[in-house]
Design a protein around this motif. Structure first.
Motif, PDB file in Angstrom:
ATOM      1  N   TRP A  56     -14.639  37.236 -26.163  1.00 47.93           N
ATOM      2  CA  TRP A  56     -15.454  37.563 -24.996  1.00 47.93           C
ATOM      3  C   TRP A  56     -15.317  39.025 -24.612  1.00 47.93           C
ATOM      4  O   TRP A  56     -16.265  39.625 -24.073  1.00 47.93           O
ATOM      5  CB  TRP A  56     -15.090  36.648 -23.838  1.00 47.93           C
ATOM      6  CG  TRP A  56     -15.356  35.198 -24.134  1.00 47.93           C
ATOM      7  CD1 TRP A  56     -14.428  34.213 -24.311  1.00 47.93           C
ATOM      8  CD2 TRP A  56     -16.629  34.588 -24.345  1.00 47.93           C
ATOM      9  NE1 TRP A  56     -15.045  33.021 -24.616  1.00 47.93           N
ATOM     10  CE2 TRP A  56     -16.394  33.221 -24.639  1.00 47.93           C
ATOM     11  CE3 TRP A  56     -17.935  35.054 -24.313  1.00 47.93           C
ATOM     12  CZ2 TRP A  56     -17.435  32.323 -24.888  1.00 47.93           C
ATOM     13  CZ3 TRP A  56     -18.976  34.166 -24.565  1.00 47.93           C
ATOM     14  CH2 TRP A  56     -18.717  32.825 -24.847  1.00 47.93           C
ATOM     15  N   SER A  57     -14.168  39.645 -24.899  1.00 48.81           N
ATOM     16  CA  SER A  57     -14.009  41.076 -24.631  1.00 48.81           C
ATOM     17  C   SER A  57     -14.958  41.900 -25.488  1.00 48.81           C
ATOM     18  O   SER A  57     -15.513  42.902 -25.020  1.00 48.81           O
ATOM     19  CB  SER A  57     -12.564  41.519 -24.890  1.00 48.81           C
ATOM     20  OG  SER A  57     -11.683  40.950 -23.965  1.00 48.81           O
ATOM     21  N   MET A 215     -13.778  24.039 -28.888  1.00 44.76           N
ATOM     22  CA  MET A 215     -13.722  25.487 -28.973  1.00 44.76           C
ATOM     23  C   MET A 215     -13.909  26.159 -27.612  1.00 44.76           C
ATOM     24  O   MET A 215     -13.261  27.167 -27.312  1.00 44.76           O
ATOM     25  CB  MET A 215     -14.778  25.994 -29.960  1.00 44.76           C
ATOM     26  CG  MET A 215     -14.780  27.507 -30.156  1.00 44.76           C
ATOM     27  SD  MET A 215     -15.951  27.998 -31.442  1.00 44.76           S
ATOM     28  CE  MET A 215     -15.795  29.782 -31.394  1.00 44.76           C
ATOM     29  N   PHE A 216     -14.790  25.594 -26.787  1.00 40.73           N
ATOM     30  CA  PHE A 216     -15.099  26.236 -25.509  1.00 40.73           C
ATOM     31  C   PHE A 216     -14.479  25.522 -24.315  1.00 40.73           C
ATOM     32  O   PHE A 216     -14.945  25.654 -23.187  1.00 40.73           O
ATOM     33  CB  PHE A 216     -16.620  26.343 -25.336  1.00 40.73           C
ATOM     34  CG  PHE A 216     -17.270  27.242 -26.347  1.00 40.73           C
ATOM     35  CD1 PHE A 216     -17.139  28.620 -26.248  1.00 40.73           C
ATOM     36  CD2 PHE A 216     -17.965  26.722 -27.421  1.00 40.73           C
ATOM     37  CE1 PHE A 216     -17.715  29.465 -27.175  1.00 40.73           C
ATOM     38  CE2 PHE A 216     -18.548  27.563 -28.359  1.00 40.73           C
ATOM     39  CZ  PHE A 216     -18.421  28.934 -28.234  1.00 40.73           C
ATOM     40  N   GLY A 217     -13.411  24.758 -24.566  1.00 39.00           N
ATOM     41  CA  GLY A 217     -12.702  24.133 -23.466  1.00 39.00           C
ATOM     42  C   GLY A 217     -13.063  22.678 -23.265  1.00 39.00           C
ATOM     43  O   GLY A 217     -14.041  22.170 -23.831  1.00 39.00           O
ATOM     44  N   THR A 218     -12.287  22.014 -22.435  1.00 40.00           N
ATOM     45  CA  THR A 218     -12.459  20.583 -22.222  1.00 40.00           C
ATOM     46  C   THR A 218     -13.230  20.266 -20.944  1.00 40.00           C
ATOM     47  O   THR A 218     -13.480  19.097 -20.646  1.00 40.00           O
ATOM     48  CB  THR A 218     -11.083  19.901 -22.150  1.00 40.00           C
ATOM     49  OG1 THR A 218     -10.310  20.505 -21.099  1.00 40.00           O
ATOM     50  CG2 THR A 218     -10.338  20.051 -23.470  1.00 40.00           C
ATOM     51  N   SER A 219     -13.595  21.275 -20.169  1.00 34.67           N
ATOM     52  CA  SER A 219     -14.354  21.065 -18.936  1.00 34.67           C
ATOM     53  C   SER A 219     -15.164  22.314 -18.636  1.00 34.67           C
ATOM     54  O   SER A 219     -14.935  23.385 -19.217  1.00 34.67           O
ATOM     55  CB  SER A 219     -13.412  20.767 -17.768  1.00 34.67           C
ATOM     56  OG  SER A 219     -12.629  21.906 -17.448  1.00 34.67           O
ATOM     57  N   GLY A 220     -16.103  22.167 -17.710  1.00 36.52           N
ATOM     58  CA  GLY A 220     -16.910  23.322 -17.335  1.00 36.52           C
ATOM     59  C   GLY A 220     -16.077  24.432 -16.726  1.00 36.52           C
ATOM     60  O   GLY A 220     -16.306  25.617 -16.988  1.00 36.52           O
ATOM     61  N   LEU A 226     -12.381  30.645 -19.641  1.00 31.17           N
ATOM     62  CA  LEU A 226     -12.219  31.262 -20.957  1.00 31.17           C
ATOM     63  C   LEU A 226     -13.245  32.365 -21.183  1.00 31.17           C
ATOM     64  O   LEU A 226     -12.925  33.429 -21.733  1.00 31.17           O
ATOM     65  CB  LEU A 226     -12.329  30.201 -22.048  1.00 31.17           C
ATOM     66  CG  LEU A 226     -11.146  29.228 -22.148  1.00 31.17           C
ATOM     67  CD1 LEU A 226     -11.476  28.086 -23.101  1.00 31.17           C
ATOM     68  CD2 LEU A 226      -9.883  29.946 -22.610  1.00 31.17           C
ATOM     69  N   MET A 227     -14.474  32.133 -20.759  1.00 31.71           N
ATOM     70  CA  MET A 227     -15.508  33.157 -20.912  1.00 31.71           C
ATOM     71  C   MET A 227     -15.198  34.379 -20.043  1.00 31.71           C
ATOM     72  O   MET A 227     -15.497  35.517 -20.417  1.00 31.71           O
ATOM     73  CB  MET A 227     -16.873  32.584 -20.552  1.00 31.71           C
ATOM     74  CG  MET A 227     -17.370  31.523 -21.521  1.00 31.71           C
ATOM     75  SD  MET A 227     -18.947  30.790 -21.013  1.00 31.71           S
ATOM     76  CE  MET A 227     -20.046  32.195 -21.210  1.00 31.71           C
ATOM     77  N   ALA A 228     -14.569  34.152 -18.883  1.00 20.88           N
ATOM     78  CA  ALA A 228     -14.222  35.272 -17.998  1.00 20.88           C
ATOM     79  C   ALA A 228     -13.130  36.147 -18.591  1.00 20.88           C
ATOM     80  O   ALA A 228     -12.887  37.253 -18.093  1.00 20.88           O
ATOM     81  CB  ALA A 228     -13.769  34.731 -16.642  1.00 20.88           C
ATOM     82  N   SER A 233      -9.758  40.844 -19.276  1.00 20.42           N
ATOM     83  CA  SER A 233      -8.968  41.605 -20.239  1.00 20.42           C
ATOM     84  C   SER A 233      -9.425  43.045 -20.361  1.00 20.42           C
ATOM     85  O   SER A 233      -8.609  43.957 -20.519  1.00 20.42           O
ATOM     86  CB  SER A 233      -9.045  40.939 -21.619  1.00 20.42           C
ATOM     87  OG  SER A 233      -8.578  39.618 -21.571  1.00 20.42           O
ATOM     88  N   THR A 234     -10.732  43.258 -20.298  1.00 18.13           N
ATOM     89  CA  THR A 234     -11.290  44.563 -20.627  1.00 18.13           C
ATOM     90  C   THR A 234     -11.126  45.580 -19.518  1.00 18.13           C
ATOM     91  O   THR A 234     -10.741  46.732 -19.763  1.00 18.13           O
ATOM     92  CB  THR A 234     -12.785  44.418 -20.975  1.00 18.13           C
ATOM     93  OG1 THR A 234     -12.922  43.542 -22.099  1.00 18.13           O
ATOM     94  CG2 THR A 234     -13.396  45.764 -21.304  1.00 18.13           C
ATOM     95  N   VAL A 235     -11.402  45.182 -18.284  1.00 18.35           N
ATOM     96  CA  VAL A 235     -11.432  46.150 -17.183  1.00 18.35           C
ATOM     97  C   VAL A 235     -10.089  46.864 -16.999  1.00 18.35           C
ATOM     98  O   VAL A 235     -10.041  48.099 -16.988  1.00 18.35           O
ATOM     99  CB  VAL A 235     -11.902  45.473 -15.886  1.00 18.35           C
ATOM    100  CG1 VAL A 235     -11.740  46.420 -14.698  1.00 18.35           C
ATOM    101  CG2 VAL A 235     -13.359  45.047 -16.012  1.00 18.35           C
TER     102      VAL A 235
END
Length: 310
Positions: A56-57, A215-220, A226-228, A233-235
């Motif tokens: 995602w970064s 891959m994208f997690g077990t819940s919304g 995970l997407m965040a 990480s980047t900022v």
């Protein structure tokens, strides 16, 4: 007001230093509260979290590079063999640092992680002195010694997890040093580092990760967190590399005491890890050292604090 009475305009060096301090405060403040984010993802294995951070970064960095028209700089850095070699090394170092940091938080060792980042400023100061030939005054050397005493007290009571602290310290101190001397700005450099790690991260998740989880997690909620990871990480890392290129490395090292102090407070007040007498002694030593160092820095304004790009 007549010209002779007008306030003097800040020099390029002063503006560069001021910007570096702002970037540094932002980076270490965000890193200081980051354990909260990773605790929310405690059910996800550390290596899977780091893989998502990388994936995602890269998307976030690609968007920022497009907005900032940085692709020319990225291509130039890739074409420069020495710069690319340095970025290969820094990508490995930041990958190790990320993985161990998430492991420390989610395994209940936030204090060990904090100790690593308390050690890191001393490593930065010493690297700045002996590698970059930055000079320290006697008061600043005294500050380093006092902080070292405090950290030694902490280390004596944390031998079982000292390997975590030392690895975090040396991986990030070396990362910062190499990024300081690499001929690339913060955004293009971080984009290249992340792109180097991207195939490994994507391949790991496609193979099922550590526990064959979705891959994208077990819940919304988990998917969103995970997407965040890209922004989270980047900022601060962009702010750090921007600060490292504008300030003396020793000054960057002293600013870094902000992050582990916030992490200590979170560990004790929020996550209820024990705060011992050794922690109290270390806090006292470290903050006395910080006051001494910053005071010496303020009195020595005649000495340039900003650095020119390598």
């Amino acid at each position: 007001m007549s010209p002779e009475h007008s306030a003097p305009k800040p020099s390029d060096s002063d503006r560069r230093t001021r910007a570096g301090l702002i970037y540094g405060l932002a980076a270490y403040g965000l890193w200081g509260i980051m354990p909260i984010y990773f605790k929310w993802l405690q059910a996800v294995p550390a290596i899977d979290i780091v893989a998502h951070r990388i994936i995602w970064s890269l998307l976030v960095l690609g968007l920022l590079a497009w907005i900032g028209k940085a692709f020319t700089q990225i291509r130039s850095a890739i074409a420069h063999r020495k710069t690319l070699a340095l970025l290969l090394l820094t990508s490995v170092l930041i990958g190790i640092n990320w993985l161990l940091y998430v492991y420390a938080i989610n395994s209940g060792h936030i204090l060990a992680g904090s100790l690593g980042y308390y050690l890191n400023p001393l490593a930065n100061i010493l690297l700045g002195r002996f590698i970059l030939k930055e000079r320290l005054t006697k008061v600043q050397w005294a500050a380093v010694a006092i902080a070292g005493v405090g950290i030694a007290v902490l280390a004596a009571g944390a031998l079982g997890t000292l390997w975590i602290s030392l690895t975090l310290c040396f991986s990030f101190a070396t990362y910062g040093l190499l990024r300081k001397i690499a001929h690339v700005e913060s955004l293009p450099g971080l984009a290249i580092e992340t792109a180097i790690l991207f195939p490994l991260a994507l391949g790991w998740l496609l193979m099922g990760g550590a526990e064959s989880r979705p891959m994208f997690g077990t819940s919304g909620t988990e998917t969103g967190l995970l997407m965040a990871a890209g922004v989270v990480s980047t900022v601060p890392l962009l702010c750090f590399t921007a600060a490292a290129r504008r300030l003396r490395y020793a000054t960057v090292g002293m600013l870094q005491f902000i992050a582990p102090t916030l992490q200590f407070l979170l560990a004790v007040a929020v996550f209820h890890e024990p705060f011992t007498t050794a922690h109290g002694i270390a806090f006292g030593c470290i903050w006395i050292a910080l006051i001494l160092y910053v005071g010496a820095m303020a009195r020595g304004r005649r000495r340039p604090l900003a650095v020119q790009d390598s």
